[in-house]
Write a protein that holds these residues in place. Structure first.
Motif, PDB file in Angstrom:
ATOM      1  N   LEU A  17       0.824  -1.211   0.000  1.00  0.00           N
ATOM      2  CA  LEU A  17       0.000   0.000   0.000  1.00  0.00           C
ATOM      3  C   LEU A  17       0.857   1.261   0.000  1.00  0.00           C
ATOM      4  O   LEU A  17       0.489   2.267  -0.606  1.00  0.00           O
ATOM      5  N   ILE A  18       2.003   1.215   0.689  1.00  0.00           N
ATOM      6  CA  ILE A  18       2.886   2.389   0.726  1.00  0.00           C
ATOM      7  C   ILE A  18       3.344   2.733  -0.686  1.00  0.00           C
ATOM      8  O   ILE A  18       3.319   3.895  -1.101  1.00  0.00           O
ATOM      9  N   GLY A  19       3.761   1.708  -1.447  1.00  0.00           N
ATOM     10  CA  GLY A  19       4.153   1.941  -2.832  1.00  0.00           C
ATOM     11  C   GLY A  19       2.992   2.413  -3.679  1.00  0.00           C
ATOM     12  O   GLY A  19       3.146   3.303  -4.530  1.00  0.00           O
ATOM     13  N   ALA A  20       1.803   1.845  -3.450  1.00  0.00           N
ATOM     14  CA  ALA A  20       0.628   2.221  -4.238  1.00  0.00           C
ATOM     15  C   ALA A  20       0.217   3.671  -3.989  1.00  0.00           C
ATOM     16  O   ALA A  20      -0.100   4.417  -4.923  1.00  0.00           O
ATOM     17  N   TRP A  21       0.232   4.082  -2.721  1.00  0.00           N
ATOM     18  CA  TRP A  21      -0.098   5.487  -2.424  1.00  0.00           C
ATOM     19  C   TRP A  21       0.963   6.423  -3.000  1.00  0.00           C
ATOM     20  O   TRP A  21       0.662   7.566  -3.352  1.00  0.00           O
ATOM     21  N   ALA A  26       1.109  10.979  -5.450  1.00  0.00           N
ATOM     22  CA  ALA A  26       2.552  11.249  -5.579  1.00  0.00           C
ATOM     23  C   ALA A  26       2.989  12.581  -5.005  1.00  0.00           C
ATOM     24  O   ALA A  26       3.990  12.662  -4.273  1.00  0.00           O
ATOM     25  N   THR A  27       2.285  13.652  -5.304  1.00  0.00           N
ATOM     26  CA  THR A  27       2.739  14.990  -4.906  1.00  0.00           C
ATOM     27  C   THR A  27       2.052  15.512  -3.648  1.00  0.00           C
ATOM     28  O   THR A  27       2.312  16.628  -3.216  1.00  0.00           O
ATOM     29  N   GLU A  28       1.194  14.692  -3.046  1.00  0.00           N
ATOM     30  CA  GLU A  28       0.482  15.141  -1.851  1.00  0.00           C
ATOM     31  C   GLU A  28       1.289  14.817  -0.592  1.00  0.00           C
ATOM     32  O   GLU A  28       2.049  13.848  -0.559  1.00  0.00           O
ATOM     33  N   PRO A  29       1.155  15.621   0.453  1.00  0.00           N
ATOM     34  CA  PRO A  29       1.963  15.407   1.667  1.00  0.00           C
ATOM     35  C   PRO A  29       1.595  14.115   2.387  1.00  0.00           C
ATOM     36  O   PRO A  29       0.421  13.754   2.474  1.00  0.00           O
ATOM     37  N   ALA A  30       2.629  13.434   2.897  1.00  0.00           N
ATOM     38  CA  ALA A  30       2.423  12.180   3.630  1.00  0.00           C
ATOM     39  C   ALA A  30       2.916  12.293   5.065  1.00  0.00           C
ATOM     40  O   ALA A  30       2.217  11.887   5.996  1.00  0.00           O
ATOM     41  N   LEU A  31       4.127  12.825   5.253  1.00  0.00           N
ATOM     42  CA  LEU A  31       4.728  12.931   6.576  1.00  0.00           C
ATOM     43  C   LEU A  31       5.334  14.312   6.769  1.00  0.00           C
ATOM     44  O   LEU A  31       5.842  14.918   5.822  1.00  0.00           O
ATOM     45  N   TRP A  40       4.001  11.679  -0.730  1.00  0.00           N
ATOM     46  CA  TRP A  40       3.829  10.239  -0.776  1.00  0.00           C
ATOM     47  C   TRP A  40       4.843   9.581  -1.719  1.00  0.00           C
ATOM     48  O   TRP A  40       5.327   8.483  -1.445  1.00  0.00           O
ATOM     49  N   ARG A  41       5.167  10.252  -2.841  1.00  0.00           N
ATOM     50  CA  ARG A  41       6.178   9.690  -3.731  1.00  0.00           C
ATOM     51  C   ARG A  41       7.516   9.558  -3.011  1.00  0.00           C
ATOM     52  O   ARG A  41       8.212   8.532  -3.115  1.00  0.00           O
ATOM     53  N   GLU A  42       7.890  10.577  -2.233  1.00  0.00           N
ATOM     54  CA  GLU A  42       9.160  10.548  -1.513  1.00  0.00           C
ATOM     55  C   GLU A  42       9.162   9.459  -0.438  1.00  0.00           C
ATOM     56  O   GLU A  42      10.170   8.767  -0.242  1.00  0.00           O
ATOM     57  N   VAL A  43       8.045   9.295   0.252  1.00  0.00           N
ATOM     58  CA  VAL A  43       7.957   8.237   1.267  1.00  0.00           C
ATOM     59  C   VAL A  43       8.123   6.870   0.609  1.00  0.00           C
ATOM     60  O   VAL A  43       8.858   6.005   1.103  1.00  0.00           O
ATOM     61  N   ALA A  44       7.450   6.663  -0.521  1.00  0.00           N
ATOM     62  CA  ALA A  44       7.562   5.377  -1.222  1.00  0.00           C
ATOM     63  C   ALA A  44       8.995   5.131  -1.683  1.00  0.00           C
ATOM     64  O   ALA A  44       9.530   4.024  -1.544  1.00  0.00           O
TER      65      ALA A  44
END
Length: 522
Positions: A17-21, A26-31, A40-44
């Motif tokens: 799921l981490i990779g899928a999100w 991709a460009t939305e904030p995750a952490l 989210w792209r950077e987290v993945a």
């Protein structure tokens, strides 16, 4: 991967799921933390690089990856990467003594320790065995930083599909003596907590504010579902009431987990009413007793729902009180959630009829796989019914009312047996806290030659000029002879853990220092 379909499954792959999100958002904030914000792209990408390096280092399936330090983005990335790489996240309690930490590392079987400089300094001179140390903040000696250690961009990452029984994480209990027990959570248990029915609580629009340590299951109860559902989580390195309020307003926070002492500090802050908290959907609370008065104050002054969660890190039964729907039940911890069963046992493990007071014992889909390397401790916690089903004893003494709501009387291990009579400290604490001079109270049992044990009380006073002796005389006048408190002490602050649990072991030690252990109650 169709993410929404995956989240509906009875079991799925959290790491995938981490990779899928990372692709979906991709460009939305995750952490975010005080220094950094990641999409989210950077987290993945970063968790894939950390995971790839763990695999290069020959991380074995289910092997622990130890993490020790202040909660921040780096910490969170390692936690998530350990799971993506097929390992098992092992966040270590920062409040543990160096010798305890060394024992935890050995117990976990970790070959990596991700640590910050402050905690590494605490471990100086402690034998850690053959373990690779990676720094979460800055380089120390020959130890590389996380950024320098992780695999280079574009490194192939071997996705690992977990089985439901595979270990997801090990949470070390907040033991005050000896080595804390390693509580193993499986992928199946965590998935049940994160996905499925939680779609009604979490979504990809969730914006969580995390202000308790990531080593605590209290924190993970909100952090992991937020990540699972593709939300955003801000991680506070250290709780500060004003900073919390600022983040909540700026981030338009929707979800949070706080312990009672944090609610107290926030509501007591002079600027609380000056912040816009209207984005909150739900606020959670767990880990320590949550007073009726404090719940009522939160409901009155803080927008959004309030949910108290009662349960153990080990799992078993979980109760929830939706305080905003049941304002007349604020004295309880709610009802068992769907799919969870609760019974009451006596001191000899015999099942008691409905309405009886006894040890709360439960079973559910969210139960620990056991304590790592301690099967005897696991068996001590278990109770088996006539059909061989395993139930877990909470250690709490409680009673279930006619509506199915659960009230906690106290901890079985905290119960005082004085002159052959059972005394529940909570009964005495509640009476003490009804006194106008008292802000907070705690009662512990101490050895007594005359009675076996005797109750000793500690109070925080509203005014220094108040007399504990006067309060004691008044309270004992309202108690039965077998319940009377032998001595009452004023204390500036109650000793608490990092997540707000009252440390009664510390109070017993303080009582012993005051040379009252052999005092005879009148």
């Amino acid at each position: 991967m169709q993410i929404e379909t995956e989240l509906e499954k009875s079991f799925g792959d959290f790491g995938a799921l981490i990779g899928a999100w990372g692709g979906e958002k991709a460009t939305e904030p995750a952490l975010a933390d005080s220094r950094t914000q990641l999409t989210w792209r950077e987290v993945a990408q970063l968790t894939a690089r950390i995971g790839a390096q763990l695999q290069r280092d020959d991380l074995q399936p289910g092997q622990a990856v130890a993490i020790l330090g202040t909660s921040n983005i780096q910490y969170a990335l390692v936690y998530l990467a350990a799971i993506r790489a097929g390992g098992c996240a092992a966040p270590l309690t920062t409040s543990a003594a160096p010798a305890q930490l060394a024992a935890m590392l050995k117990d976990s079987g970790a070959m990596h320790l991700f640590v910050d400089a402050t905690k590494l300094a605490d471990l100086k001179g402690v034998a850690l065995g053959d373990i690779k140390i990676i720094m979460l903040d800055h380089a120390v000696g020959d130890h590389l930083t996380l950024n320098d250690w992780m695999a280079e961009e574009g490194t192939a990452f071997a996705a690992v599909t977990p089985a439901a029984t595979d270990p997801f994480n090990i949470i070390y209990s907040s033991g005050t003596t000896g080595t804390p027990k390693g509580i193993i959570h499986s992928h199946g248990m965590r998935w049940h907590q994160m996905a499925g029915g939680f779609k009604s609580i979490y979504s990809h629009d969730t914006r969580s504010l995390v202000s308790t340590p990531l080593y605590s299951n209290t924190t993970l109860a909100v952090f992991l579902p937020t990540i699972c559902h593709g939300g955003f989580a801000r991680i506070m390195e250290k709780f500060d009431a004003l900073a919390y309020l600022g983040h909540a307003q700026t981030d338009k926070t929707t979800h949070t987990m706080l312990v009672p002492v944090q609610y107290q500090r926030l509501l007591a802050h002079a600027d609380f009413g000056n912040y816009d908290l209207s984005s909150f959907i739900v606020k959670f609370c767990t880990s320590a007793p949550f007073s009726v008065e404090l719940k009522a104050d939160v409901l009155k002054r803080w927008p959004g729902g309030l949910v108290e969660i009662y349960g153990m890190t080990e799992g078993g039964v979980v109760c929830m009180l939706q305080a905003h729907h049941h304002p007349h039940k604020l004295h309880t911890v709610g009802q068992p959630v769907t799919g969870h069963e609760l019974i009451v046992l006596d001191e000899d493990d015999n099942r008691l009829p409905a309405g009886s007071k006894g040890v709360l014992t439960g079973r559910s889909p969210t139960m620990t796989s056991g304590y790592k390397n301690q099967p005897e401790k696991t068996r001590e916690m278990e109770w088996r019914d006539a059909d061989g089903n395993v139930w877990l004893k909470t250690g709490d003494i409680g009673i279930v009312d006619e509506d199915g709501f659960v009230s906690i009387v106290g901890r079985a291990k905290d119960m005082i047996i004085s002159g052959g009579f059972n005394i529940y400290p909570k009964d005495l604490e509640e009476l003490l806290e009804q006194q106008p001079e008292v802000t907070e109270a705690a009662v512990v049992g101490m050895p007594s030659e005359a009675w076996g044990e005797t109750p000793v009380g500690f109070v925080r006073l509203r005014n220094e000029s108040s007399s504990p002796d006067v309060i004691l005389e008044r309270v004992n006048g309202q108690l039965g002879k077998t319940q009377r408190i032998s001595v009452l002490y004023s204390i500036d602050e109650m000793p608490r853990s990092h997540i707000g649990k009252l440390l009664k072991t510390d109070l017993r030690a303080l009582a012993a220092e005051k040379r009252i252990g052999r005092q005879i109650r009148t």
